[in-house]
Design an enzyme around this catalytic site. Structure first.
Site, PDB file in Angstrom:
ATOM      1  N   LYS A  37       0.839  -1.199   0.000  1.00 32.44           N
ATOM      2  CA  LYS A  37       0.000   0.000   0.000  1.00 32.44           C
ATOM      3  C   LYS A  37       0.874   1.250   0.000  1.00 32.44           C
ATOM      4  CE  LYS A  37      -1.823   2.529   3.212  1.00 32.44           C
ATOM      5  NZ  LYS A  37      -1.800   3.868   2.557  1.00 32.44           N
TER       6      LYS A  37
ATOM      7  N   GLU B  53       9.755   1.056  10.994  1.00 28.60           N
ATOM      8  CA  GLU B  53      10.714   2.162  10.914  1.00 28.60           C
ATOM      9  C   GLU B  53       9.912   3.430  11.155  1.00 28.60           C
ATOM     10  OE1 GLU B  53      13.815   4.391   7.852  1.00 28.60           O
ATOM     11  OE2 GLU B  53      12.321   2.987   7.085  1.00 28.60           O
TER      12      GLU B  53
ATOM     13  N   CYS C 265      12.794  11.127   8.385  1.00 29.21           N
ATOM     14  CA  CYS C 265      12.736  10.698   9.789  1.00 29.21           C
ATOM     15  C   CYS C 265      14.062  10.927  10.505  1.00 29.21           C
ATOM     16  CB  CYS C 265      12.310   9.241   9.880  1.00 29.21           C
ATOM     17  SG  CYS C 265      13.397   8.102   9.016  1.00 29.21           S
TER      18      CYS C 265
ATOM     19  N   GLU D 207       8.296  15.513  16.498  1.00 33.28           N
ATOM     20  CA  GLU D 207       8.825  15.450  15.137  1.00 33.28           C
ATOM     21  C   GLU D 207       7.974  16.351  14.238  1.00 33.28           C
ATOM     22  OE1 GLU D 207      10.293  12.091  11.989  1.00 33.28           O
ATOM     23  OE2 GLU D 207       8.351  11.792  12.939  1.00 33.28           O
TER      24      GLU D 207
END
Length: 415
Positions: A196, A272, A306, A403
């Site tokens: 996906k 991750e 990230c 973040e």
């Protein structure tokens, strides 16, 4: 900026890049492009212009069931897991070749869909995709078990087998790299899969599915199902006939994926997730080099990484010099149309991400951090944000804790 409407070909006036006609907008299941069972479609938007590029078939639970069934049949009775590693490698190498032959079209798809720099996609991301395929193609015939020496009269050995049907859920910040980081090793091992792509960036994934078919990957081995995480992603993570799931994305969603896998068939999970990467710069550093590295580390890919250098700690002996130079350099950073080869930073991938970043900037101001540069939207069209740097940042501030996933550096001094 180039205009895009109705999928026609256009020429970008700044860099003369041909924007391709959109060819693939349906789900790719069992080797064919098909409509979703519900007939639902969703819009994918060009972040440069805020205009709709096209509509994409939306996978729901029913479509995931069909895709998993196709992948299960391909694994249980299809040729892919039963080929020799050399045979799988040959097909993977053909796929890599087709990617390179279509490099400009693929790079343009990731640029219009995700706001990524065209030059970077063409010279780094897409070549890296073909390199990943080639690397794992080379590993396909080298997956061996071991024979162990024992103290008793026994023959002991290990056998390496493909895990089965794998679910891959990939993010929007590196749609090409993440596609092949997930798919390549699974293919080499003989697995089948349901992948996906992020709903924000489905275009290149569907093009890769088309090339996979041309390369000779058997039907059902690779299924590409664009859709929303809360529906299609959740269906993959909780599916009883998916043997393992791999997810890259936010920590919040990663928790949901792990929970869904646990509550279903206890499938193995690879995650991750997000980060808030610190960078430490000491008094003995080359200040100019440190400025270049720190700035690139937070502004590359518009900060949508990230491992972006989102927290920069500078020792007090060189702090003032570093702060002055990093602000000066940030003000020269070129923001604009990602097709323009002179541009260093394109638009944020989506309206939601654009608004999230701006909200964090406002939090920083309200919490008392000092805004040294940037802090606003760039221009009046597209999801562009000025390179932004805060100083006097305390550890308990949101901009230091969360973040942000955007071009926002938080700068602090240490002794």
């Amino acid at each position: 900026m180039a205009n895009l409407s109705n999928g026609d070909d256009h020429i970008n006036n700044g860099s003369f890049v041909k924007i391709p006609k959109i060819k693939f907008t349906k789900l790719f299941i069992n080797g064919e492009f098909v409509d979703s069972v519900s007939g639902k479609r969703f819009e994918t938007v060009d972040p440069r212009t805020e205009e709709v590029i096209t509509e994409i078939a939306e996978a729901t639970k029913e479509d995931i069931d069909i895709a998993v069934k196709a992948a299960r049949k391909a694994f249980d009775s299809g040729p892919w897991p039963r080929m020799t590693g050399a045979e799988r490698a040959k097909i993977m190498l053909k796929w890599a070749q087709l990617i390179e032959e279509n490099i400009e079209e693929i790079a343009a798809l990731d640029t219009i869909d995700g706001g990524k720099l065209y030059s970077w996609c063409k010279n780094v991301d897409v070549p890296e995709a073909s390199n990943l395929l080639r690397y794992y193609a080379g590993a396909a015939d080298k997956i061996h078990g071991e024979v162990f020496k024992t103290s008793r009269n026994l023959h002991l050995y290990s056998l390496m087998e493909p895990v089965g049907v794998v679910g891959h859920i990939i993010p929007w910040n590196f749609p090409t790299i993440m596609f092949f980081t997930k798919a390549s090793p699974a293919l080499a091992a003989g697995c089948t899969m349901v992948l996906k792509p992020a709903e924000q960036t489905p275009l290149s994934a569907l093009f890769y599915a088309h090339l996979a078919k041309l390369a000779g990957i058997p039907d059902g081995v690779l299924n590409v199902v664009p859709g929303f995480g809360s529906i299609a992603g959740a269906a993959i993570a909780s599916h009883m006939d998916v043997d393992a799931v791999s997810f890259t994305g936010s920590t919040e969603t990663g928790r949901k994926v792990m929970m869904a896998a646990t509550m279903s068939n206890l499938k193995p999970v690879s995650l991750e997730l997000g980060g808030k990467s610190p960078v430490l710069i000491f008094d003995d550093a080359d200040v100019d080099k440190a400025v270049d590295l720190a700035l690139f580390g937070i502004l590359h890919n518009k900060g949508e990484i990230c491992v972006a250098f989102s927290r920069v700690y500078v020792q007090e002996g060189i702090y003032d010099e570093f702060e002055k130079k990093v602000v000066e350099k940030a003000k020269t950073w070129v923001v604009g149309d990602p097709f323009d080869p002179k541009v260093q930073q394109g638009p944020q991938t989506s309206k939601a991400q654009f608004e999230k970043i701006l909200s964090y900037i406002e939090h920083g101001k309200k919490e008392g951090a000092t805004l040294l540069t940037g802090g606003k939207r760039f221009g009046n069209k597209g999801y562009y944000i000025e390179p932004t740097i805060f100083s006097n940042v305390k550890e308990d501030m949101l901009i230091s804790q969360d973040e942000i996933f955007g071009p926002v550096m938080v700068l602090s001094k240490f002794k």
